[in-house]
Design an enzyme around this catalytic site. Structure first.
Site, mmCIF file in Angstrom:
data_model
loop_
_atom_site.group_PDB
_atom_site.id
_atom_site.type_symbol
_atom_site.label_atom_id
_atom_site.label_comp_id
_atom_site.label_asym_id
_atom_site.label_seq_id
_atom_site.Cartn_x
_atom_site.Cartn_y
_atom_site.Cartn_z
ATOM 1 N N LEU A 1 43.102 39.569 38.772
ATOM 2 C CA LEU A 1 43.845 39.632 39.772
ATOM 3 C C LEU A 1 43.645 40.840 40.613
ATOM 4 O O LEU A 1 43.787 42.035 39.891
ATOM 5 C CB LEU A 1 45.351 39.271 39.590
ATOM 6 N N ASP A 2 43.748 40.848 41.940
ATOM 7 C CA ASP A 2 43.696 42.109 42.535
ATOM 8 C C ASP A 2 45.022 42.809 42.386
ATOM 9 O O ASP A 2 45.899 42.251 41.745
ATOM 10 C CB ASP A 2 43.599 41.787 44.032
ATOM 11 N N ALA A 3 45.055 44.308 42.662
ATOM 12 C CA ALA A 3 46.003 45.045 42.231
ATOM 13 C C ALA A 3 47.223 44.794 42.990
ATOM 14 O O ALA A 3 48.322 44.732 42.409
ATOM 15 C CB ALA A 3 45.803 46.447 42.601
#
Length: 336
Positions: free
Chosen positions: A170-172
């Site tokens: 997942l993106d940050a």
């Protein structure tokens, strides 16, 4: 409890055992993240892996090709400062001829890392998988200014020496469900499900604007190479196929719309890029801005309004039992 086999007074069911293990692990996570590991300036080292396509080239040319978002002059400066070494400690200058498969360490001088959210929750844990509810902002792995303030680093401290392996990412700035495997074998089995398209991943996302239809999709191809600030873009000529299906859940009086997004592929920043390209940027997105503009920030500060993108539902087949595992989180406050 099994009569004649286990004691009815001291018997503990498997769900109860898992709950106790999870409580212990979450207590450890809270302990090691207070204060955050990256709150103390420490030198860090990160490997650069040389792919076959870069065999027998100068190190400086390899760095420019592999990381085009970083200016050539910056790579030259780092090389001249002796910040690339072999695993044995020998300095590798800008004219060093690399070989395919070579691993070179990049040295990062000690600095305090930005704060991140640490409300990490373990949803499920067994001998094969760990399902995590990732808070945001929190990078999955070391990148940019983040070395130790990452989900992978914190989980390694708790689960080591058998480090969990991320099956996907997942993106940050994206919160929600992400699955880790306990071994390389289980990781391969689960990743095959992602490749085959048998994993069901659904996201909640709030966008700026009101799409015309209640159901729509995007198949805009997404660039393979990162650009400014590590962002990607729609590229009709040299890109990867991508598909996202969207359904409207609620249209708000403030002009925003709550959507469910279902991934057909798993490209970097896919949901954010598809909505941005259609003119409906995700609320709180610091990178893909209204009007087709690119921002100057990637990872948000924990104290400001979050990116309104949440990995809501996740289902896949268990790598040992084959049982369909279905997970769902509570919607975040911006989705209620």
């Amino acid at each position: 409890h099994v009569p004649g086999v286990s004691c009815p007074h001291c018997f503990t069911s498997e769900p109860e055992k898992m709950a106790m293990r999870i409580a212990e692990k979450e207590a450890e996570l809270r302990k090691i993240s207070t204060p955050l590991p990256g709150s103390t300036a420490t030198e860090n080292r990160r490997p650069v892996n040389v792919p076959a396509s870069q065999d027998r080239r100068e190190l400086i040319e390899v760095l420019v090709d592999l990381f085009p978002q970083v200016p050539r002059g910056e790579w030259e400066r780092r090389c001249d400062e002796g910040r690339f070494v072999s695993y044995g400690g020998a300095v590798r200058g800008r004219h060093h001829i690399v070989r395919a498969g070579e691993r070179i360490l990049q040295i990062f001088p000690g600095e305090v890392e930005p704060d991140v959210s640490t409300d990490i929750r373990i949803v499920h844990e067994d001998e094969a998988i760990i399902v995590i509810h990732k808070p945001a902002p929190l990078p999955m792995h070391a990148s940019g200014r983040f070395h130790r303030n990452t989900l992978q680093y914190l989980l390694n401290l708790v689960y080591g020496p058998k480090y969990p392996r991320p099956v996907h990412r997942l993106d940050a700035n994206t919160s929600g469900l992400v699955v880790f495997a306990r071994t390389r074998h289980f990781c391969r089995l689960l990743q095959r499900q992602f490749i085959d398209g048998t994993v069901d991943k659904r996201y909640l996302v709030r966008v700026d604007g009101s799409p015309a239809g209640d159901s729509f999709f995007s198949e805009a191809p997404i660039s393979q190479e990162s650009g400014a600030m590590g962002t990607r873009e729609v590229d009709e000529e040299n890109a990867l196929h991508a598909r996202t299906d969207f359904s409207v859940l609620d249209r708000s009086a403030d002009g925003t719309t709550l959507l469910e997004a279902k991934l057909g592929t798993g490209r970097t920043n896919q949901i954010r890029i598809h909505l941005w390209e259609m003119g409906y940027p995700v609320m709180g997105d610091p990178a893909y801005l209204k009007g087709g503009r690119i921002g100057t920030v990637q990872t948000l500060d924990p104290e400001i309004e979050p990116l309104c993108l949440h990995a809501w539902k996740l289902s896949f087949d268990h790598p040992i039992t084959g049982k369909r595992m279905v997970f769902e989180t509570e919607p975040p406050s911006w989705a209620v």
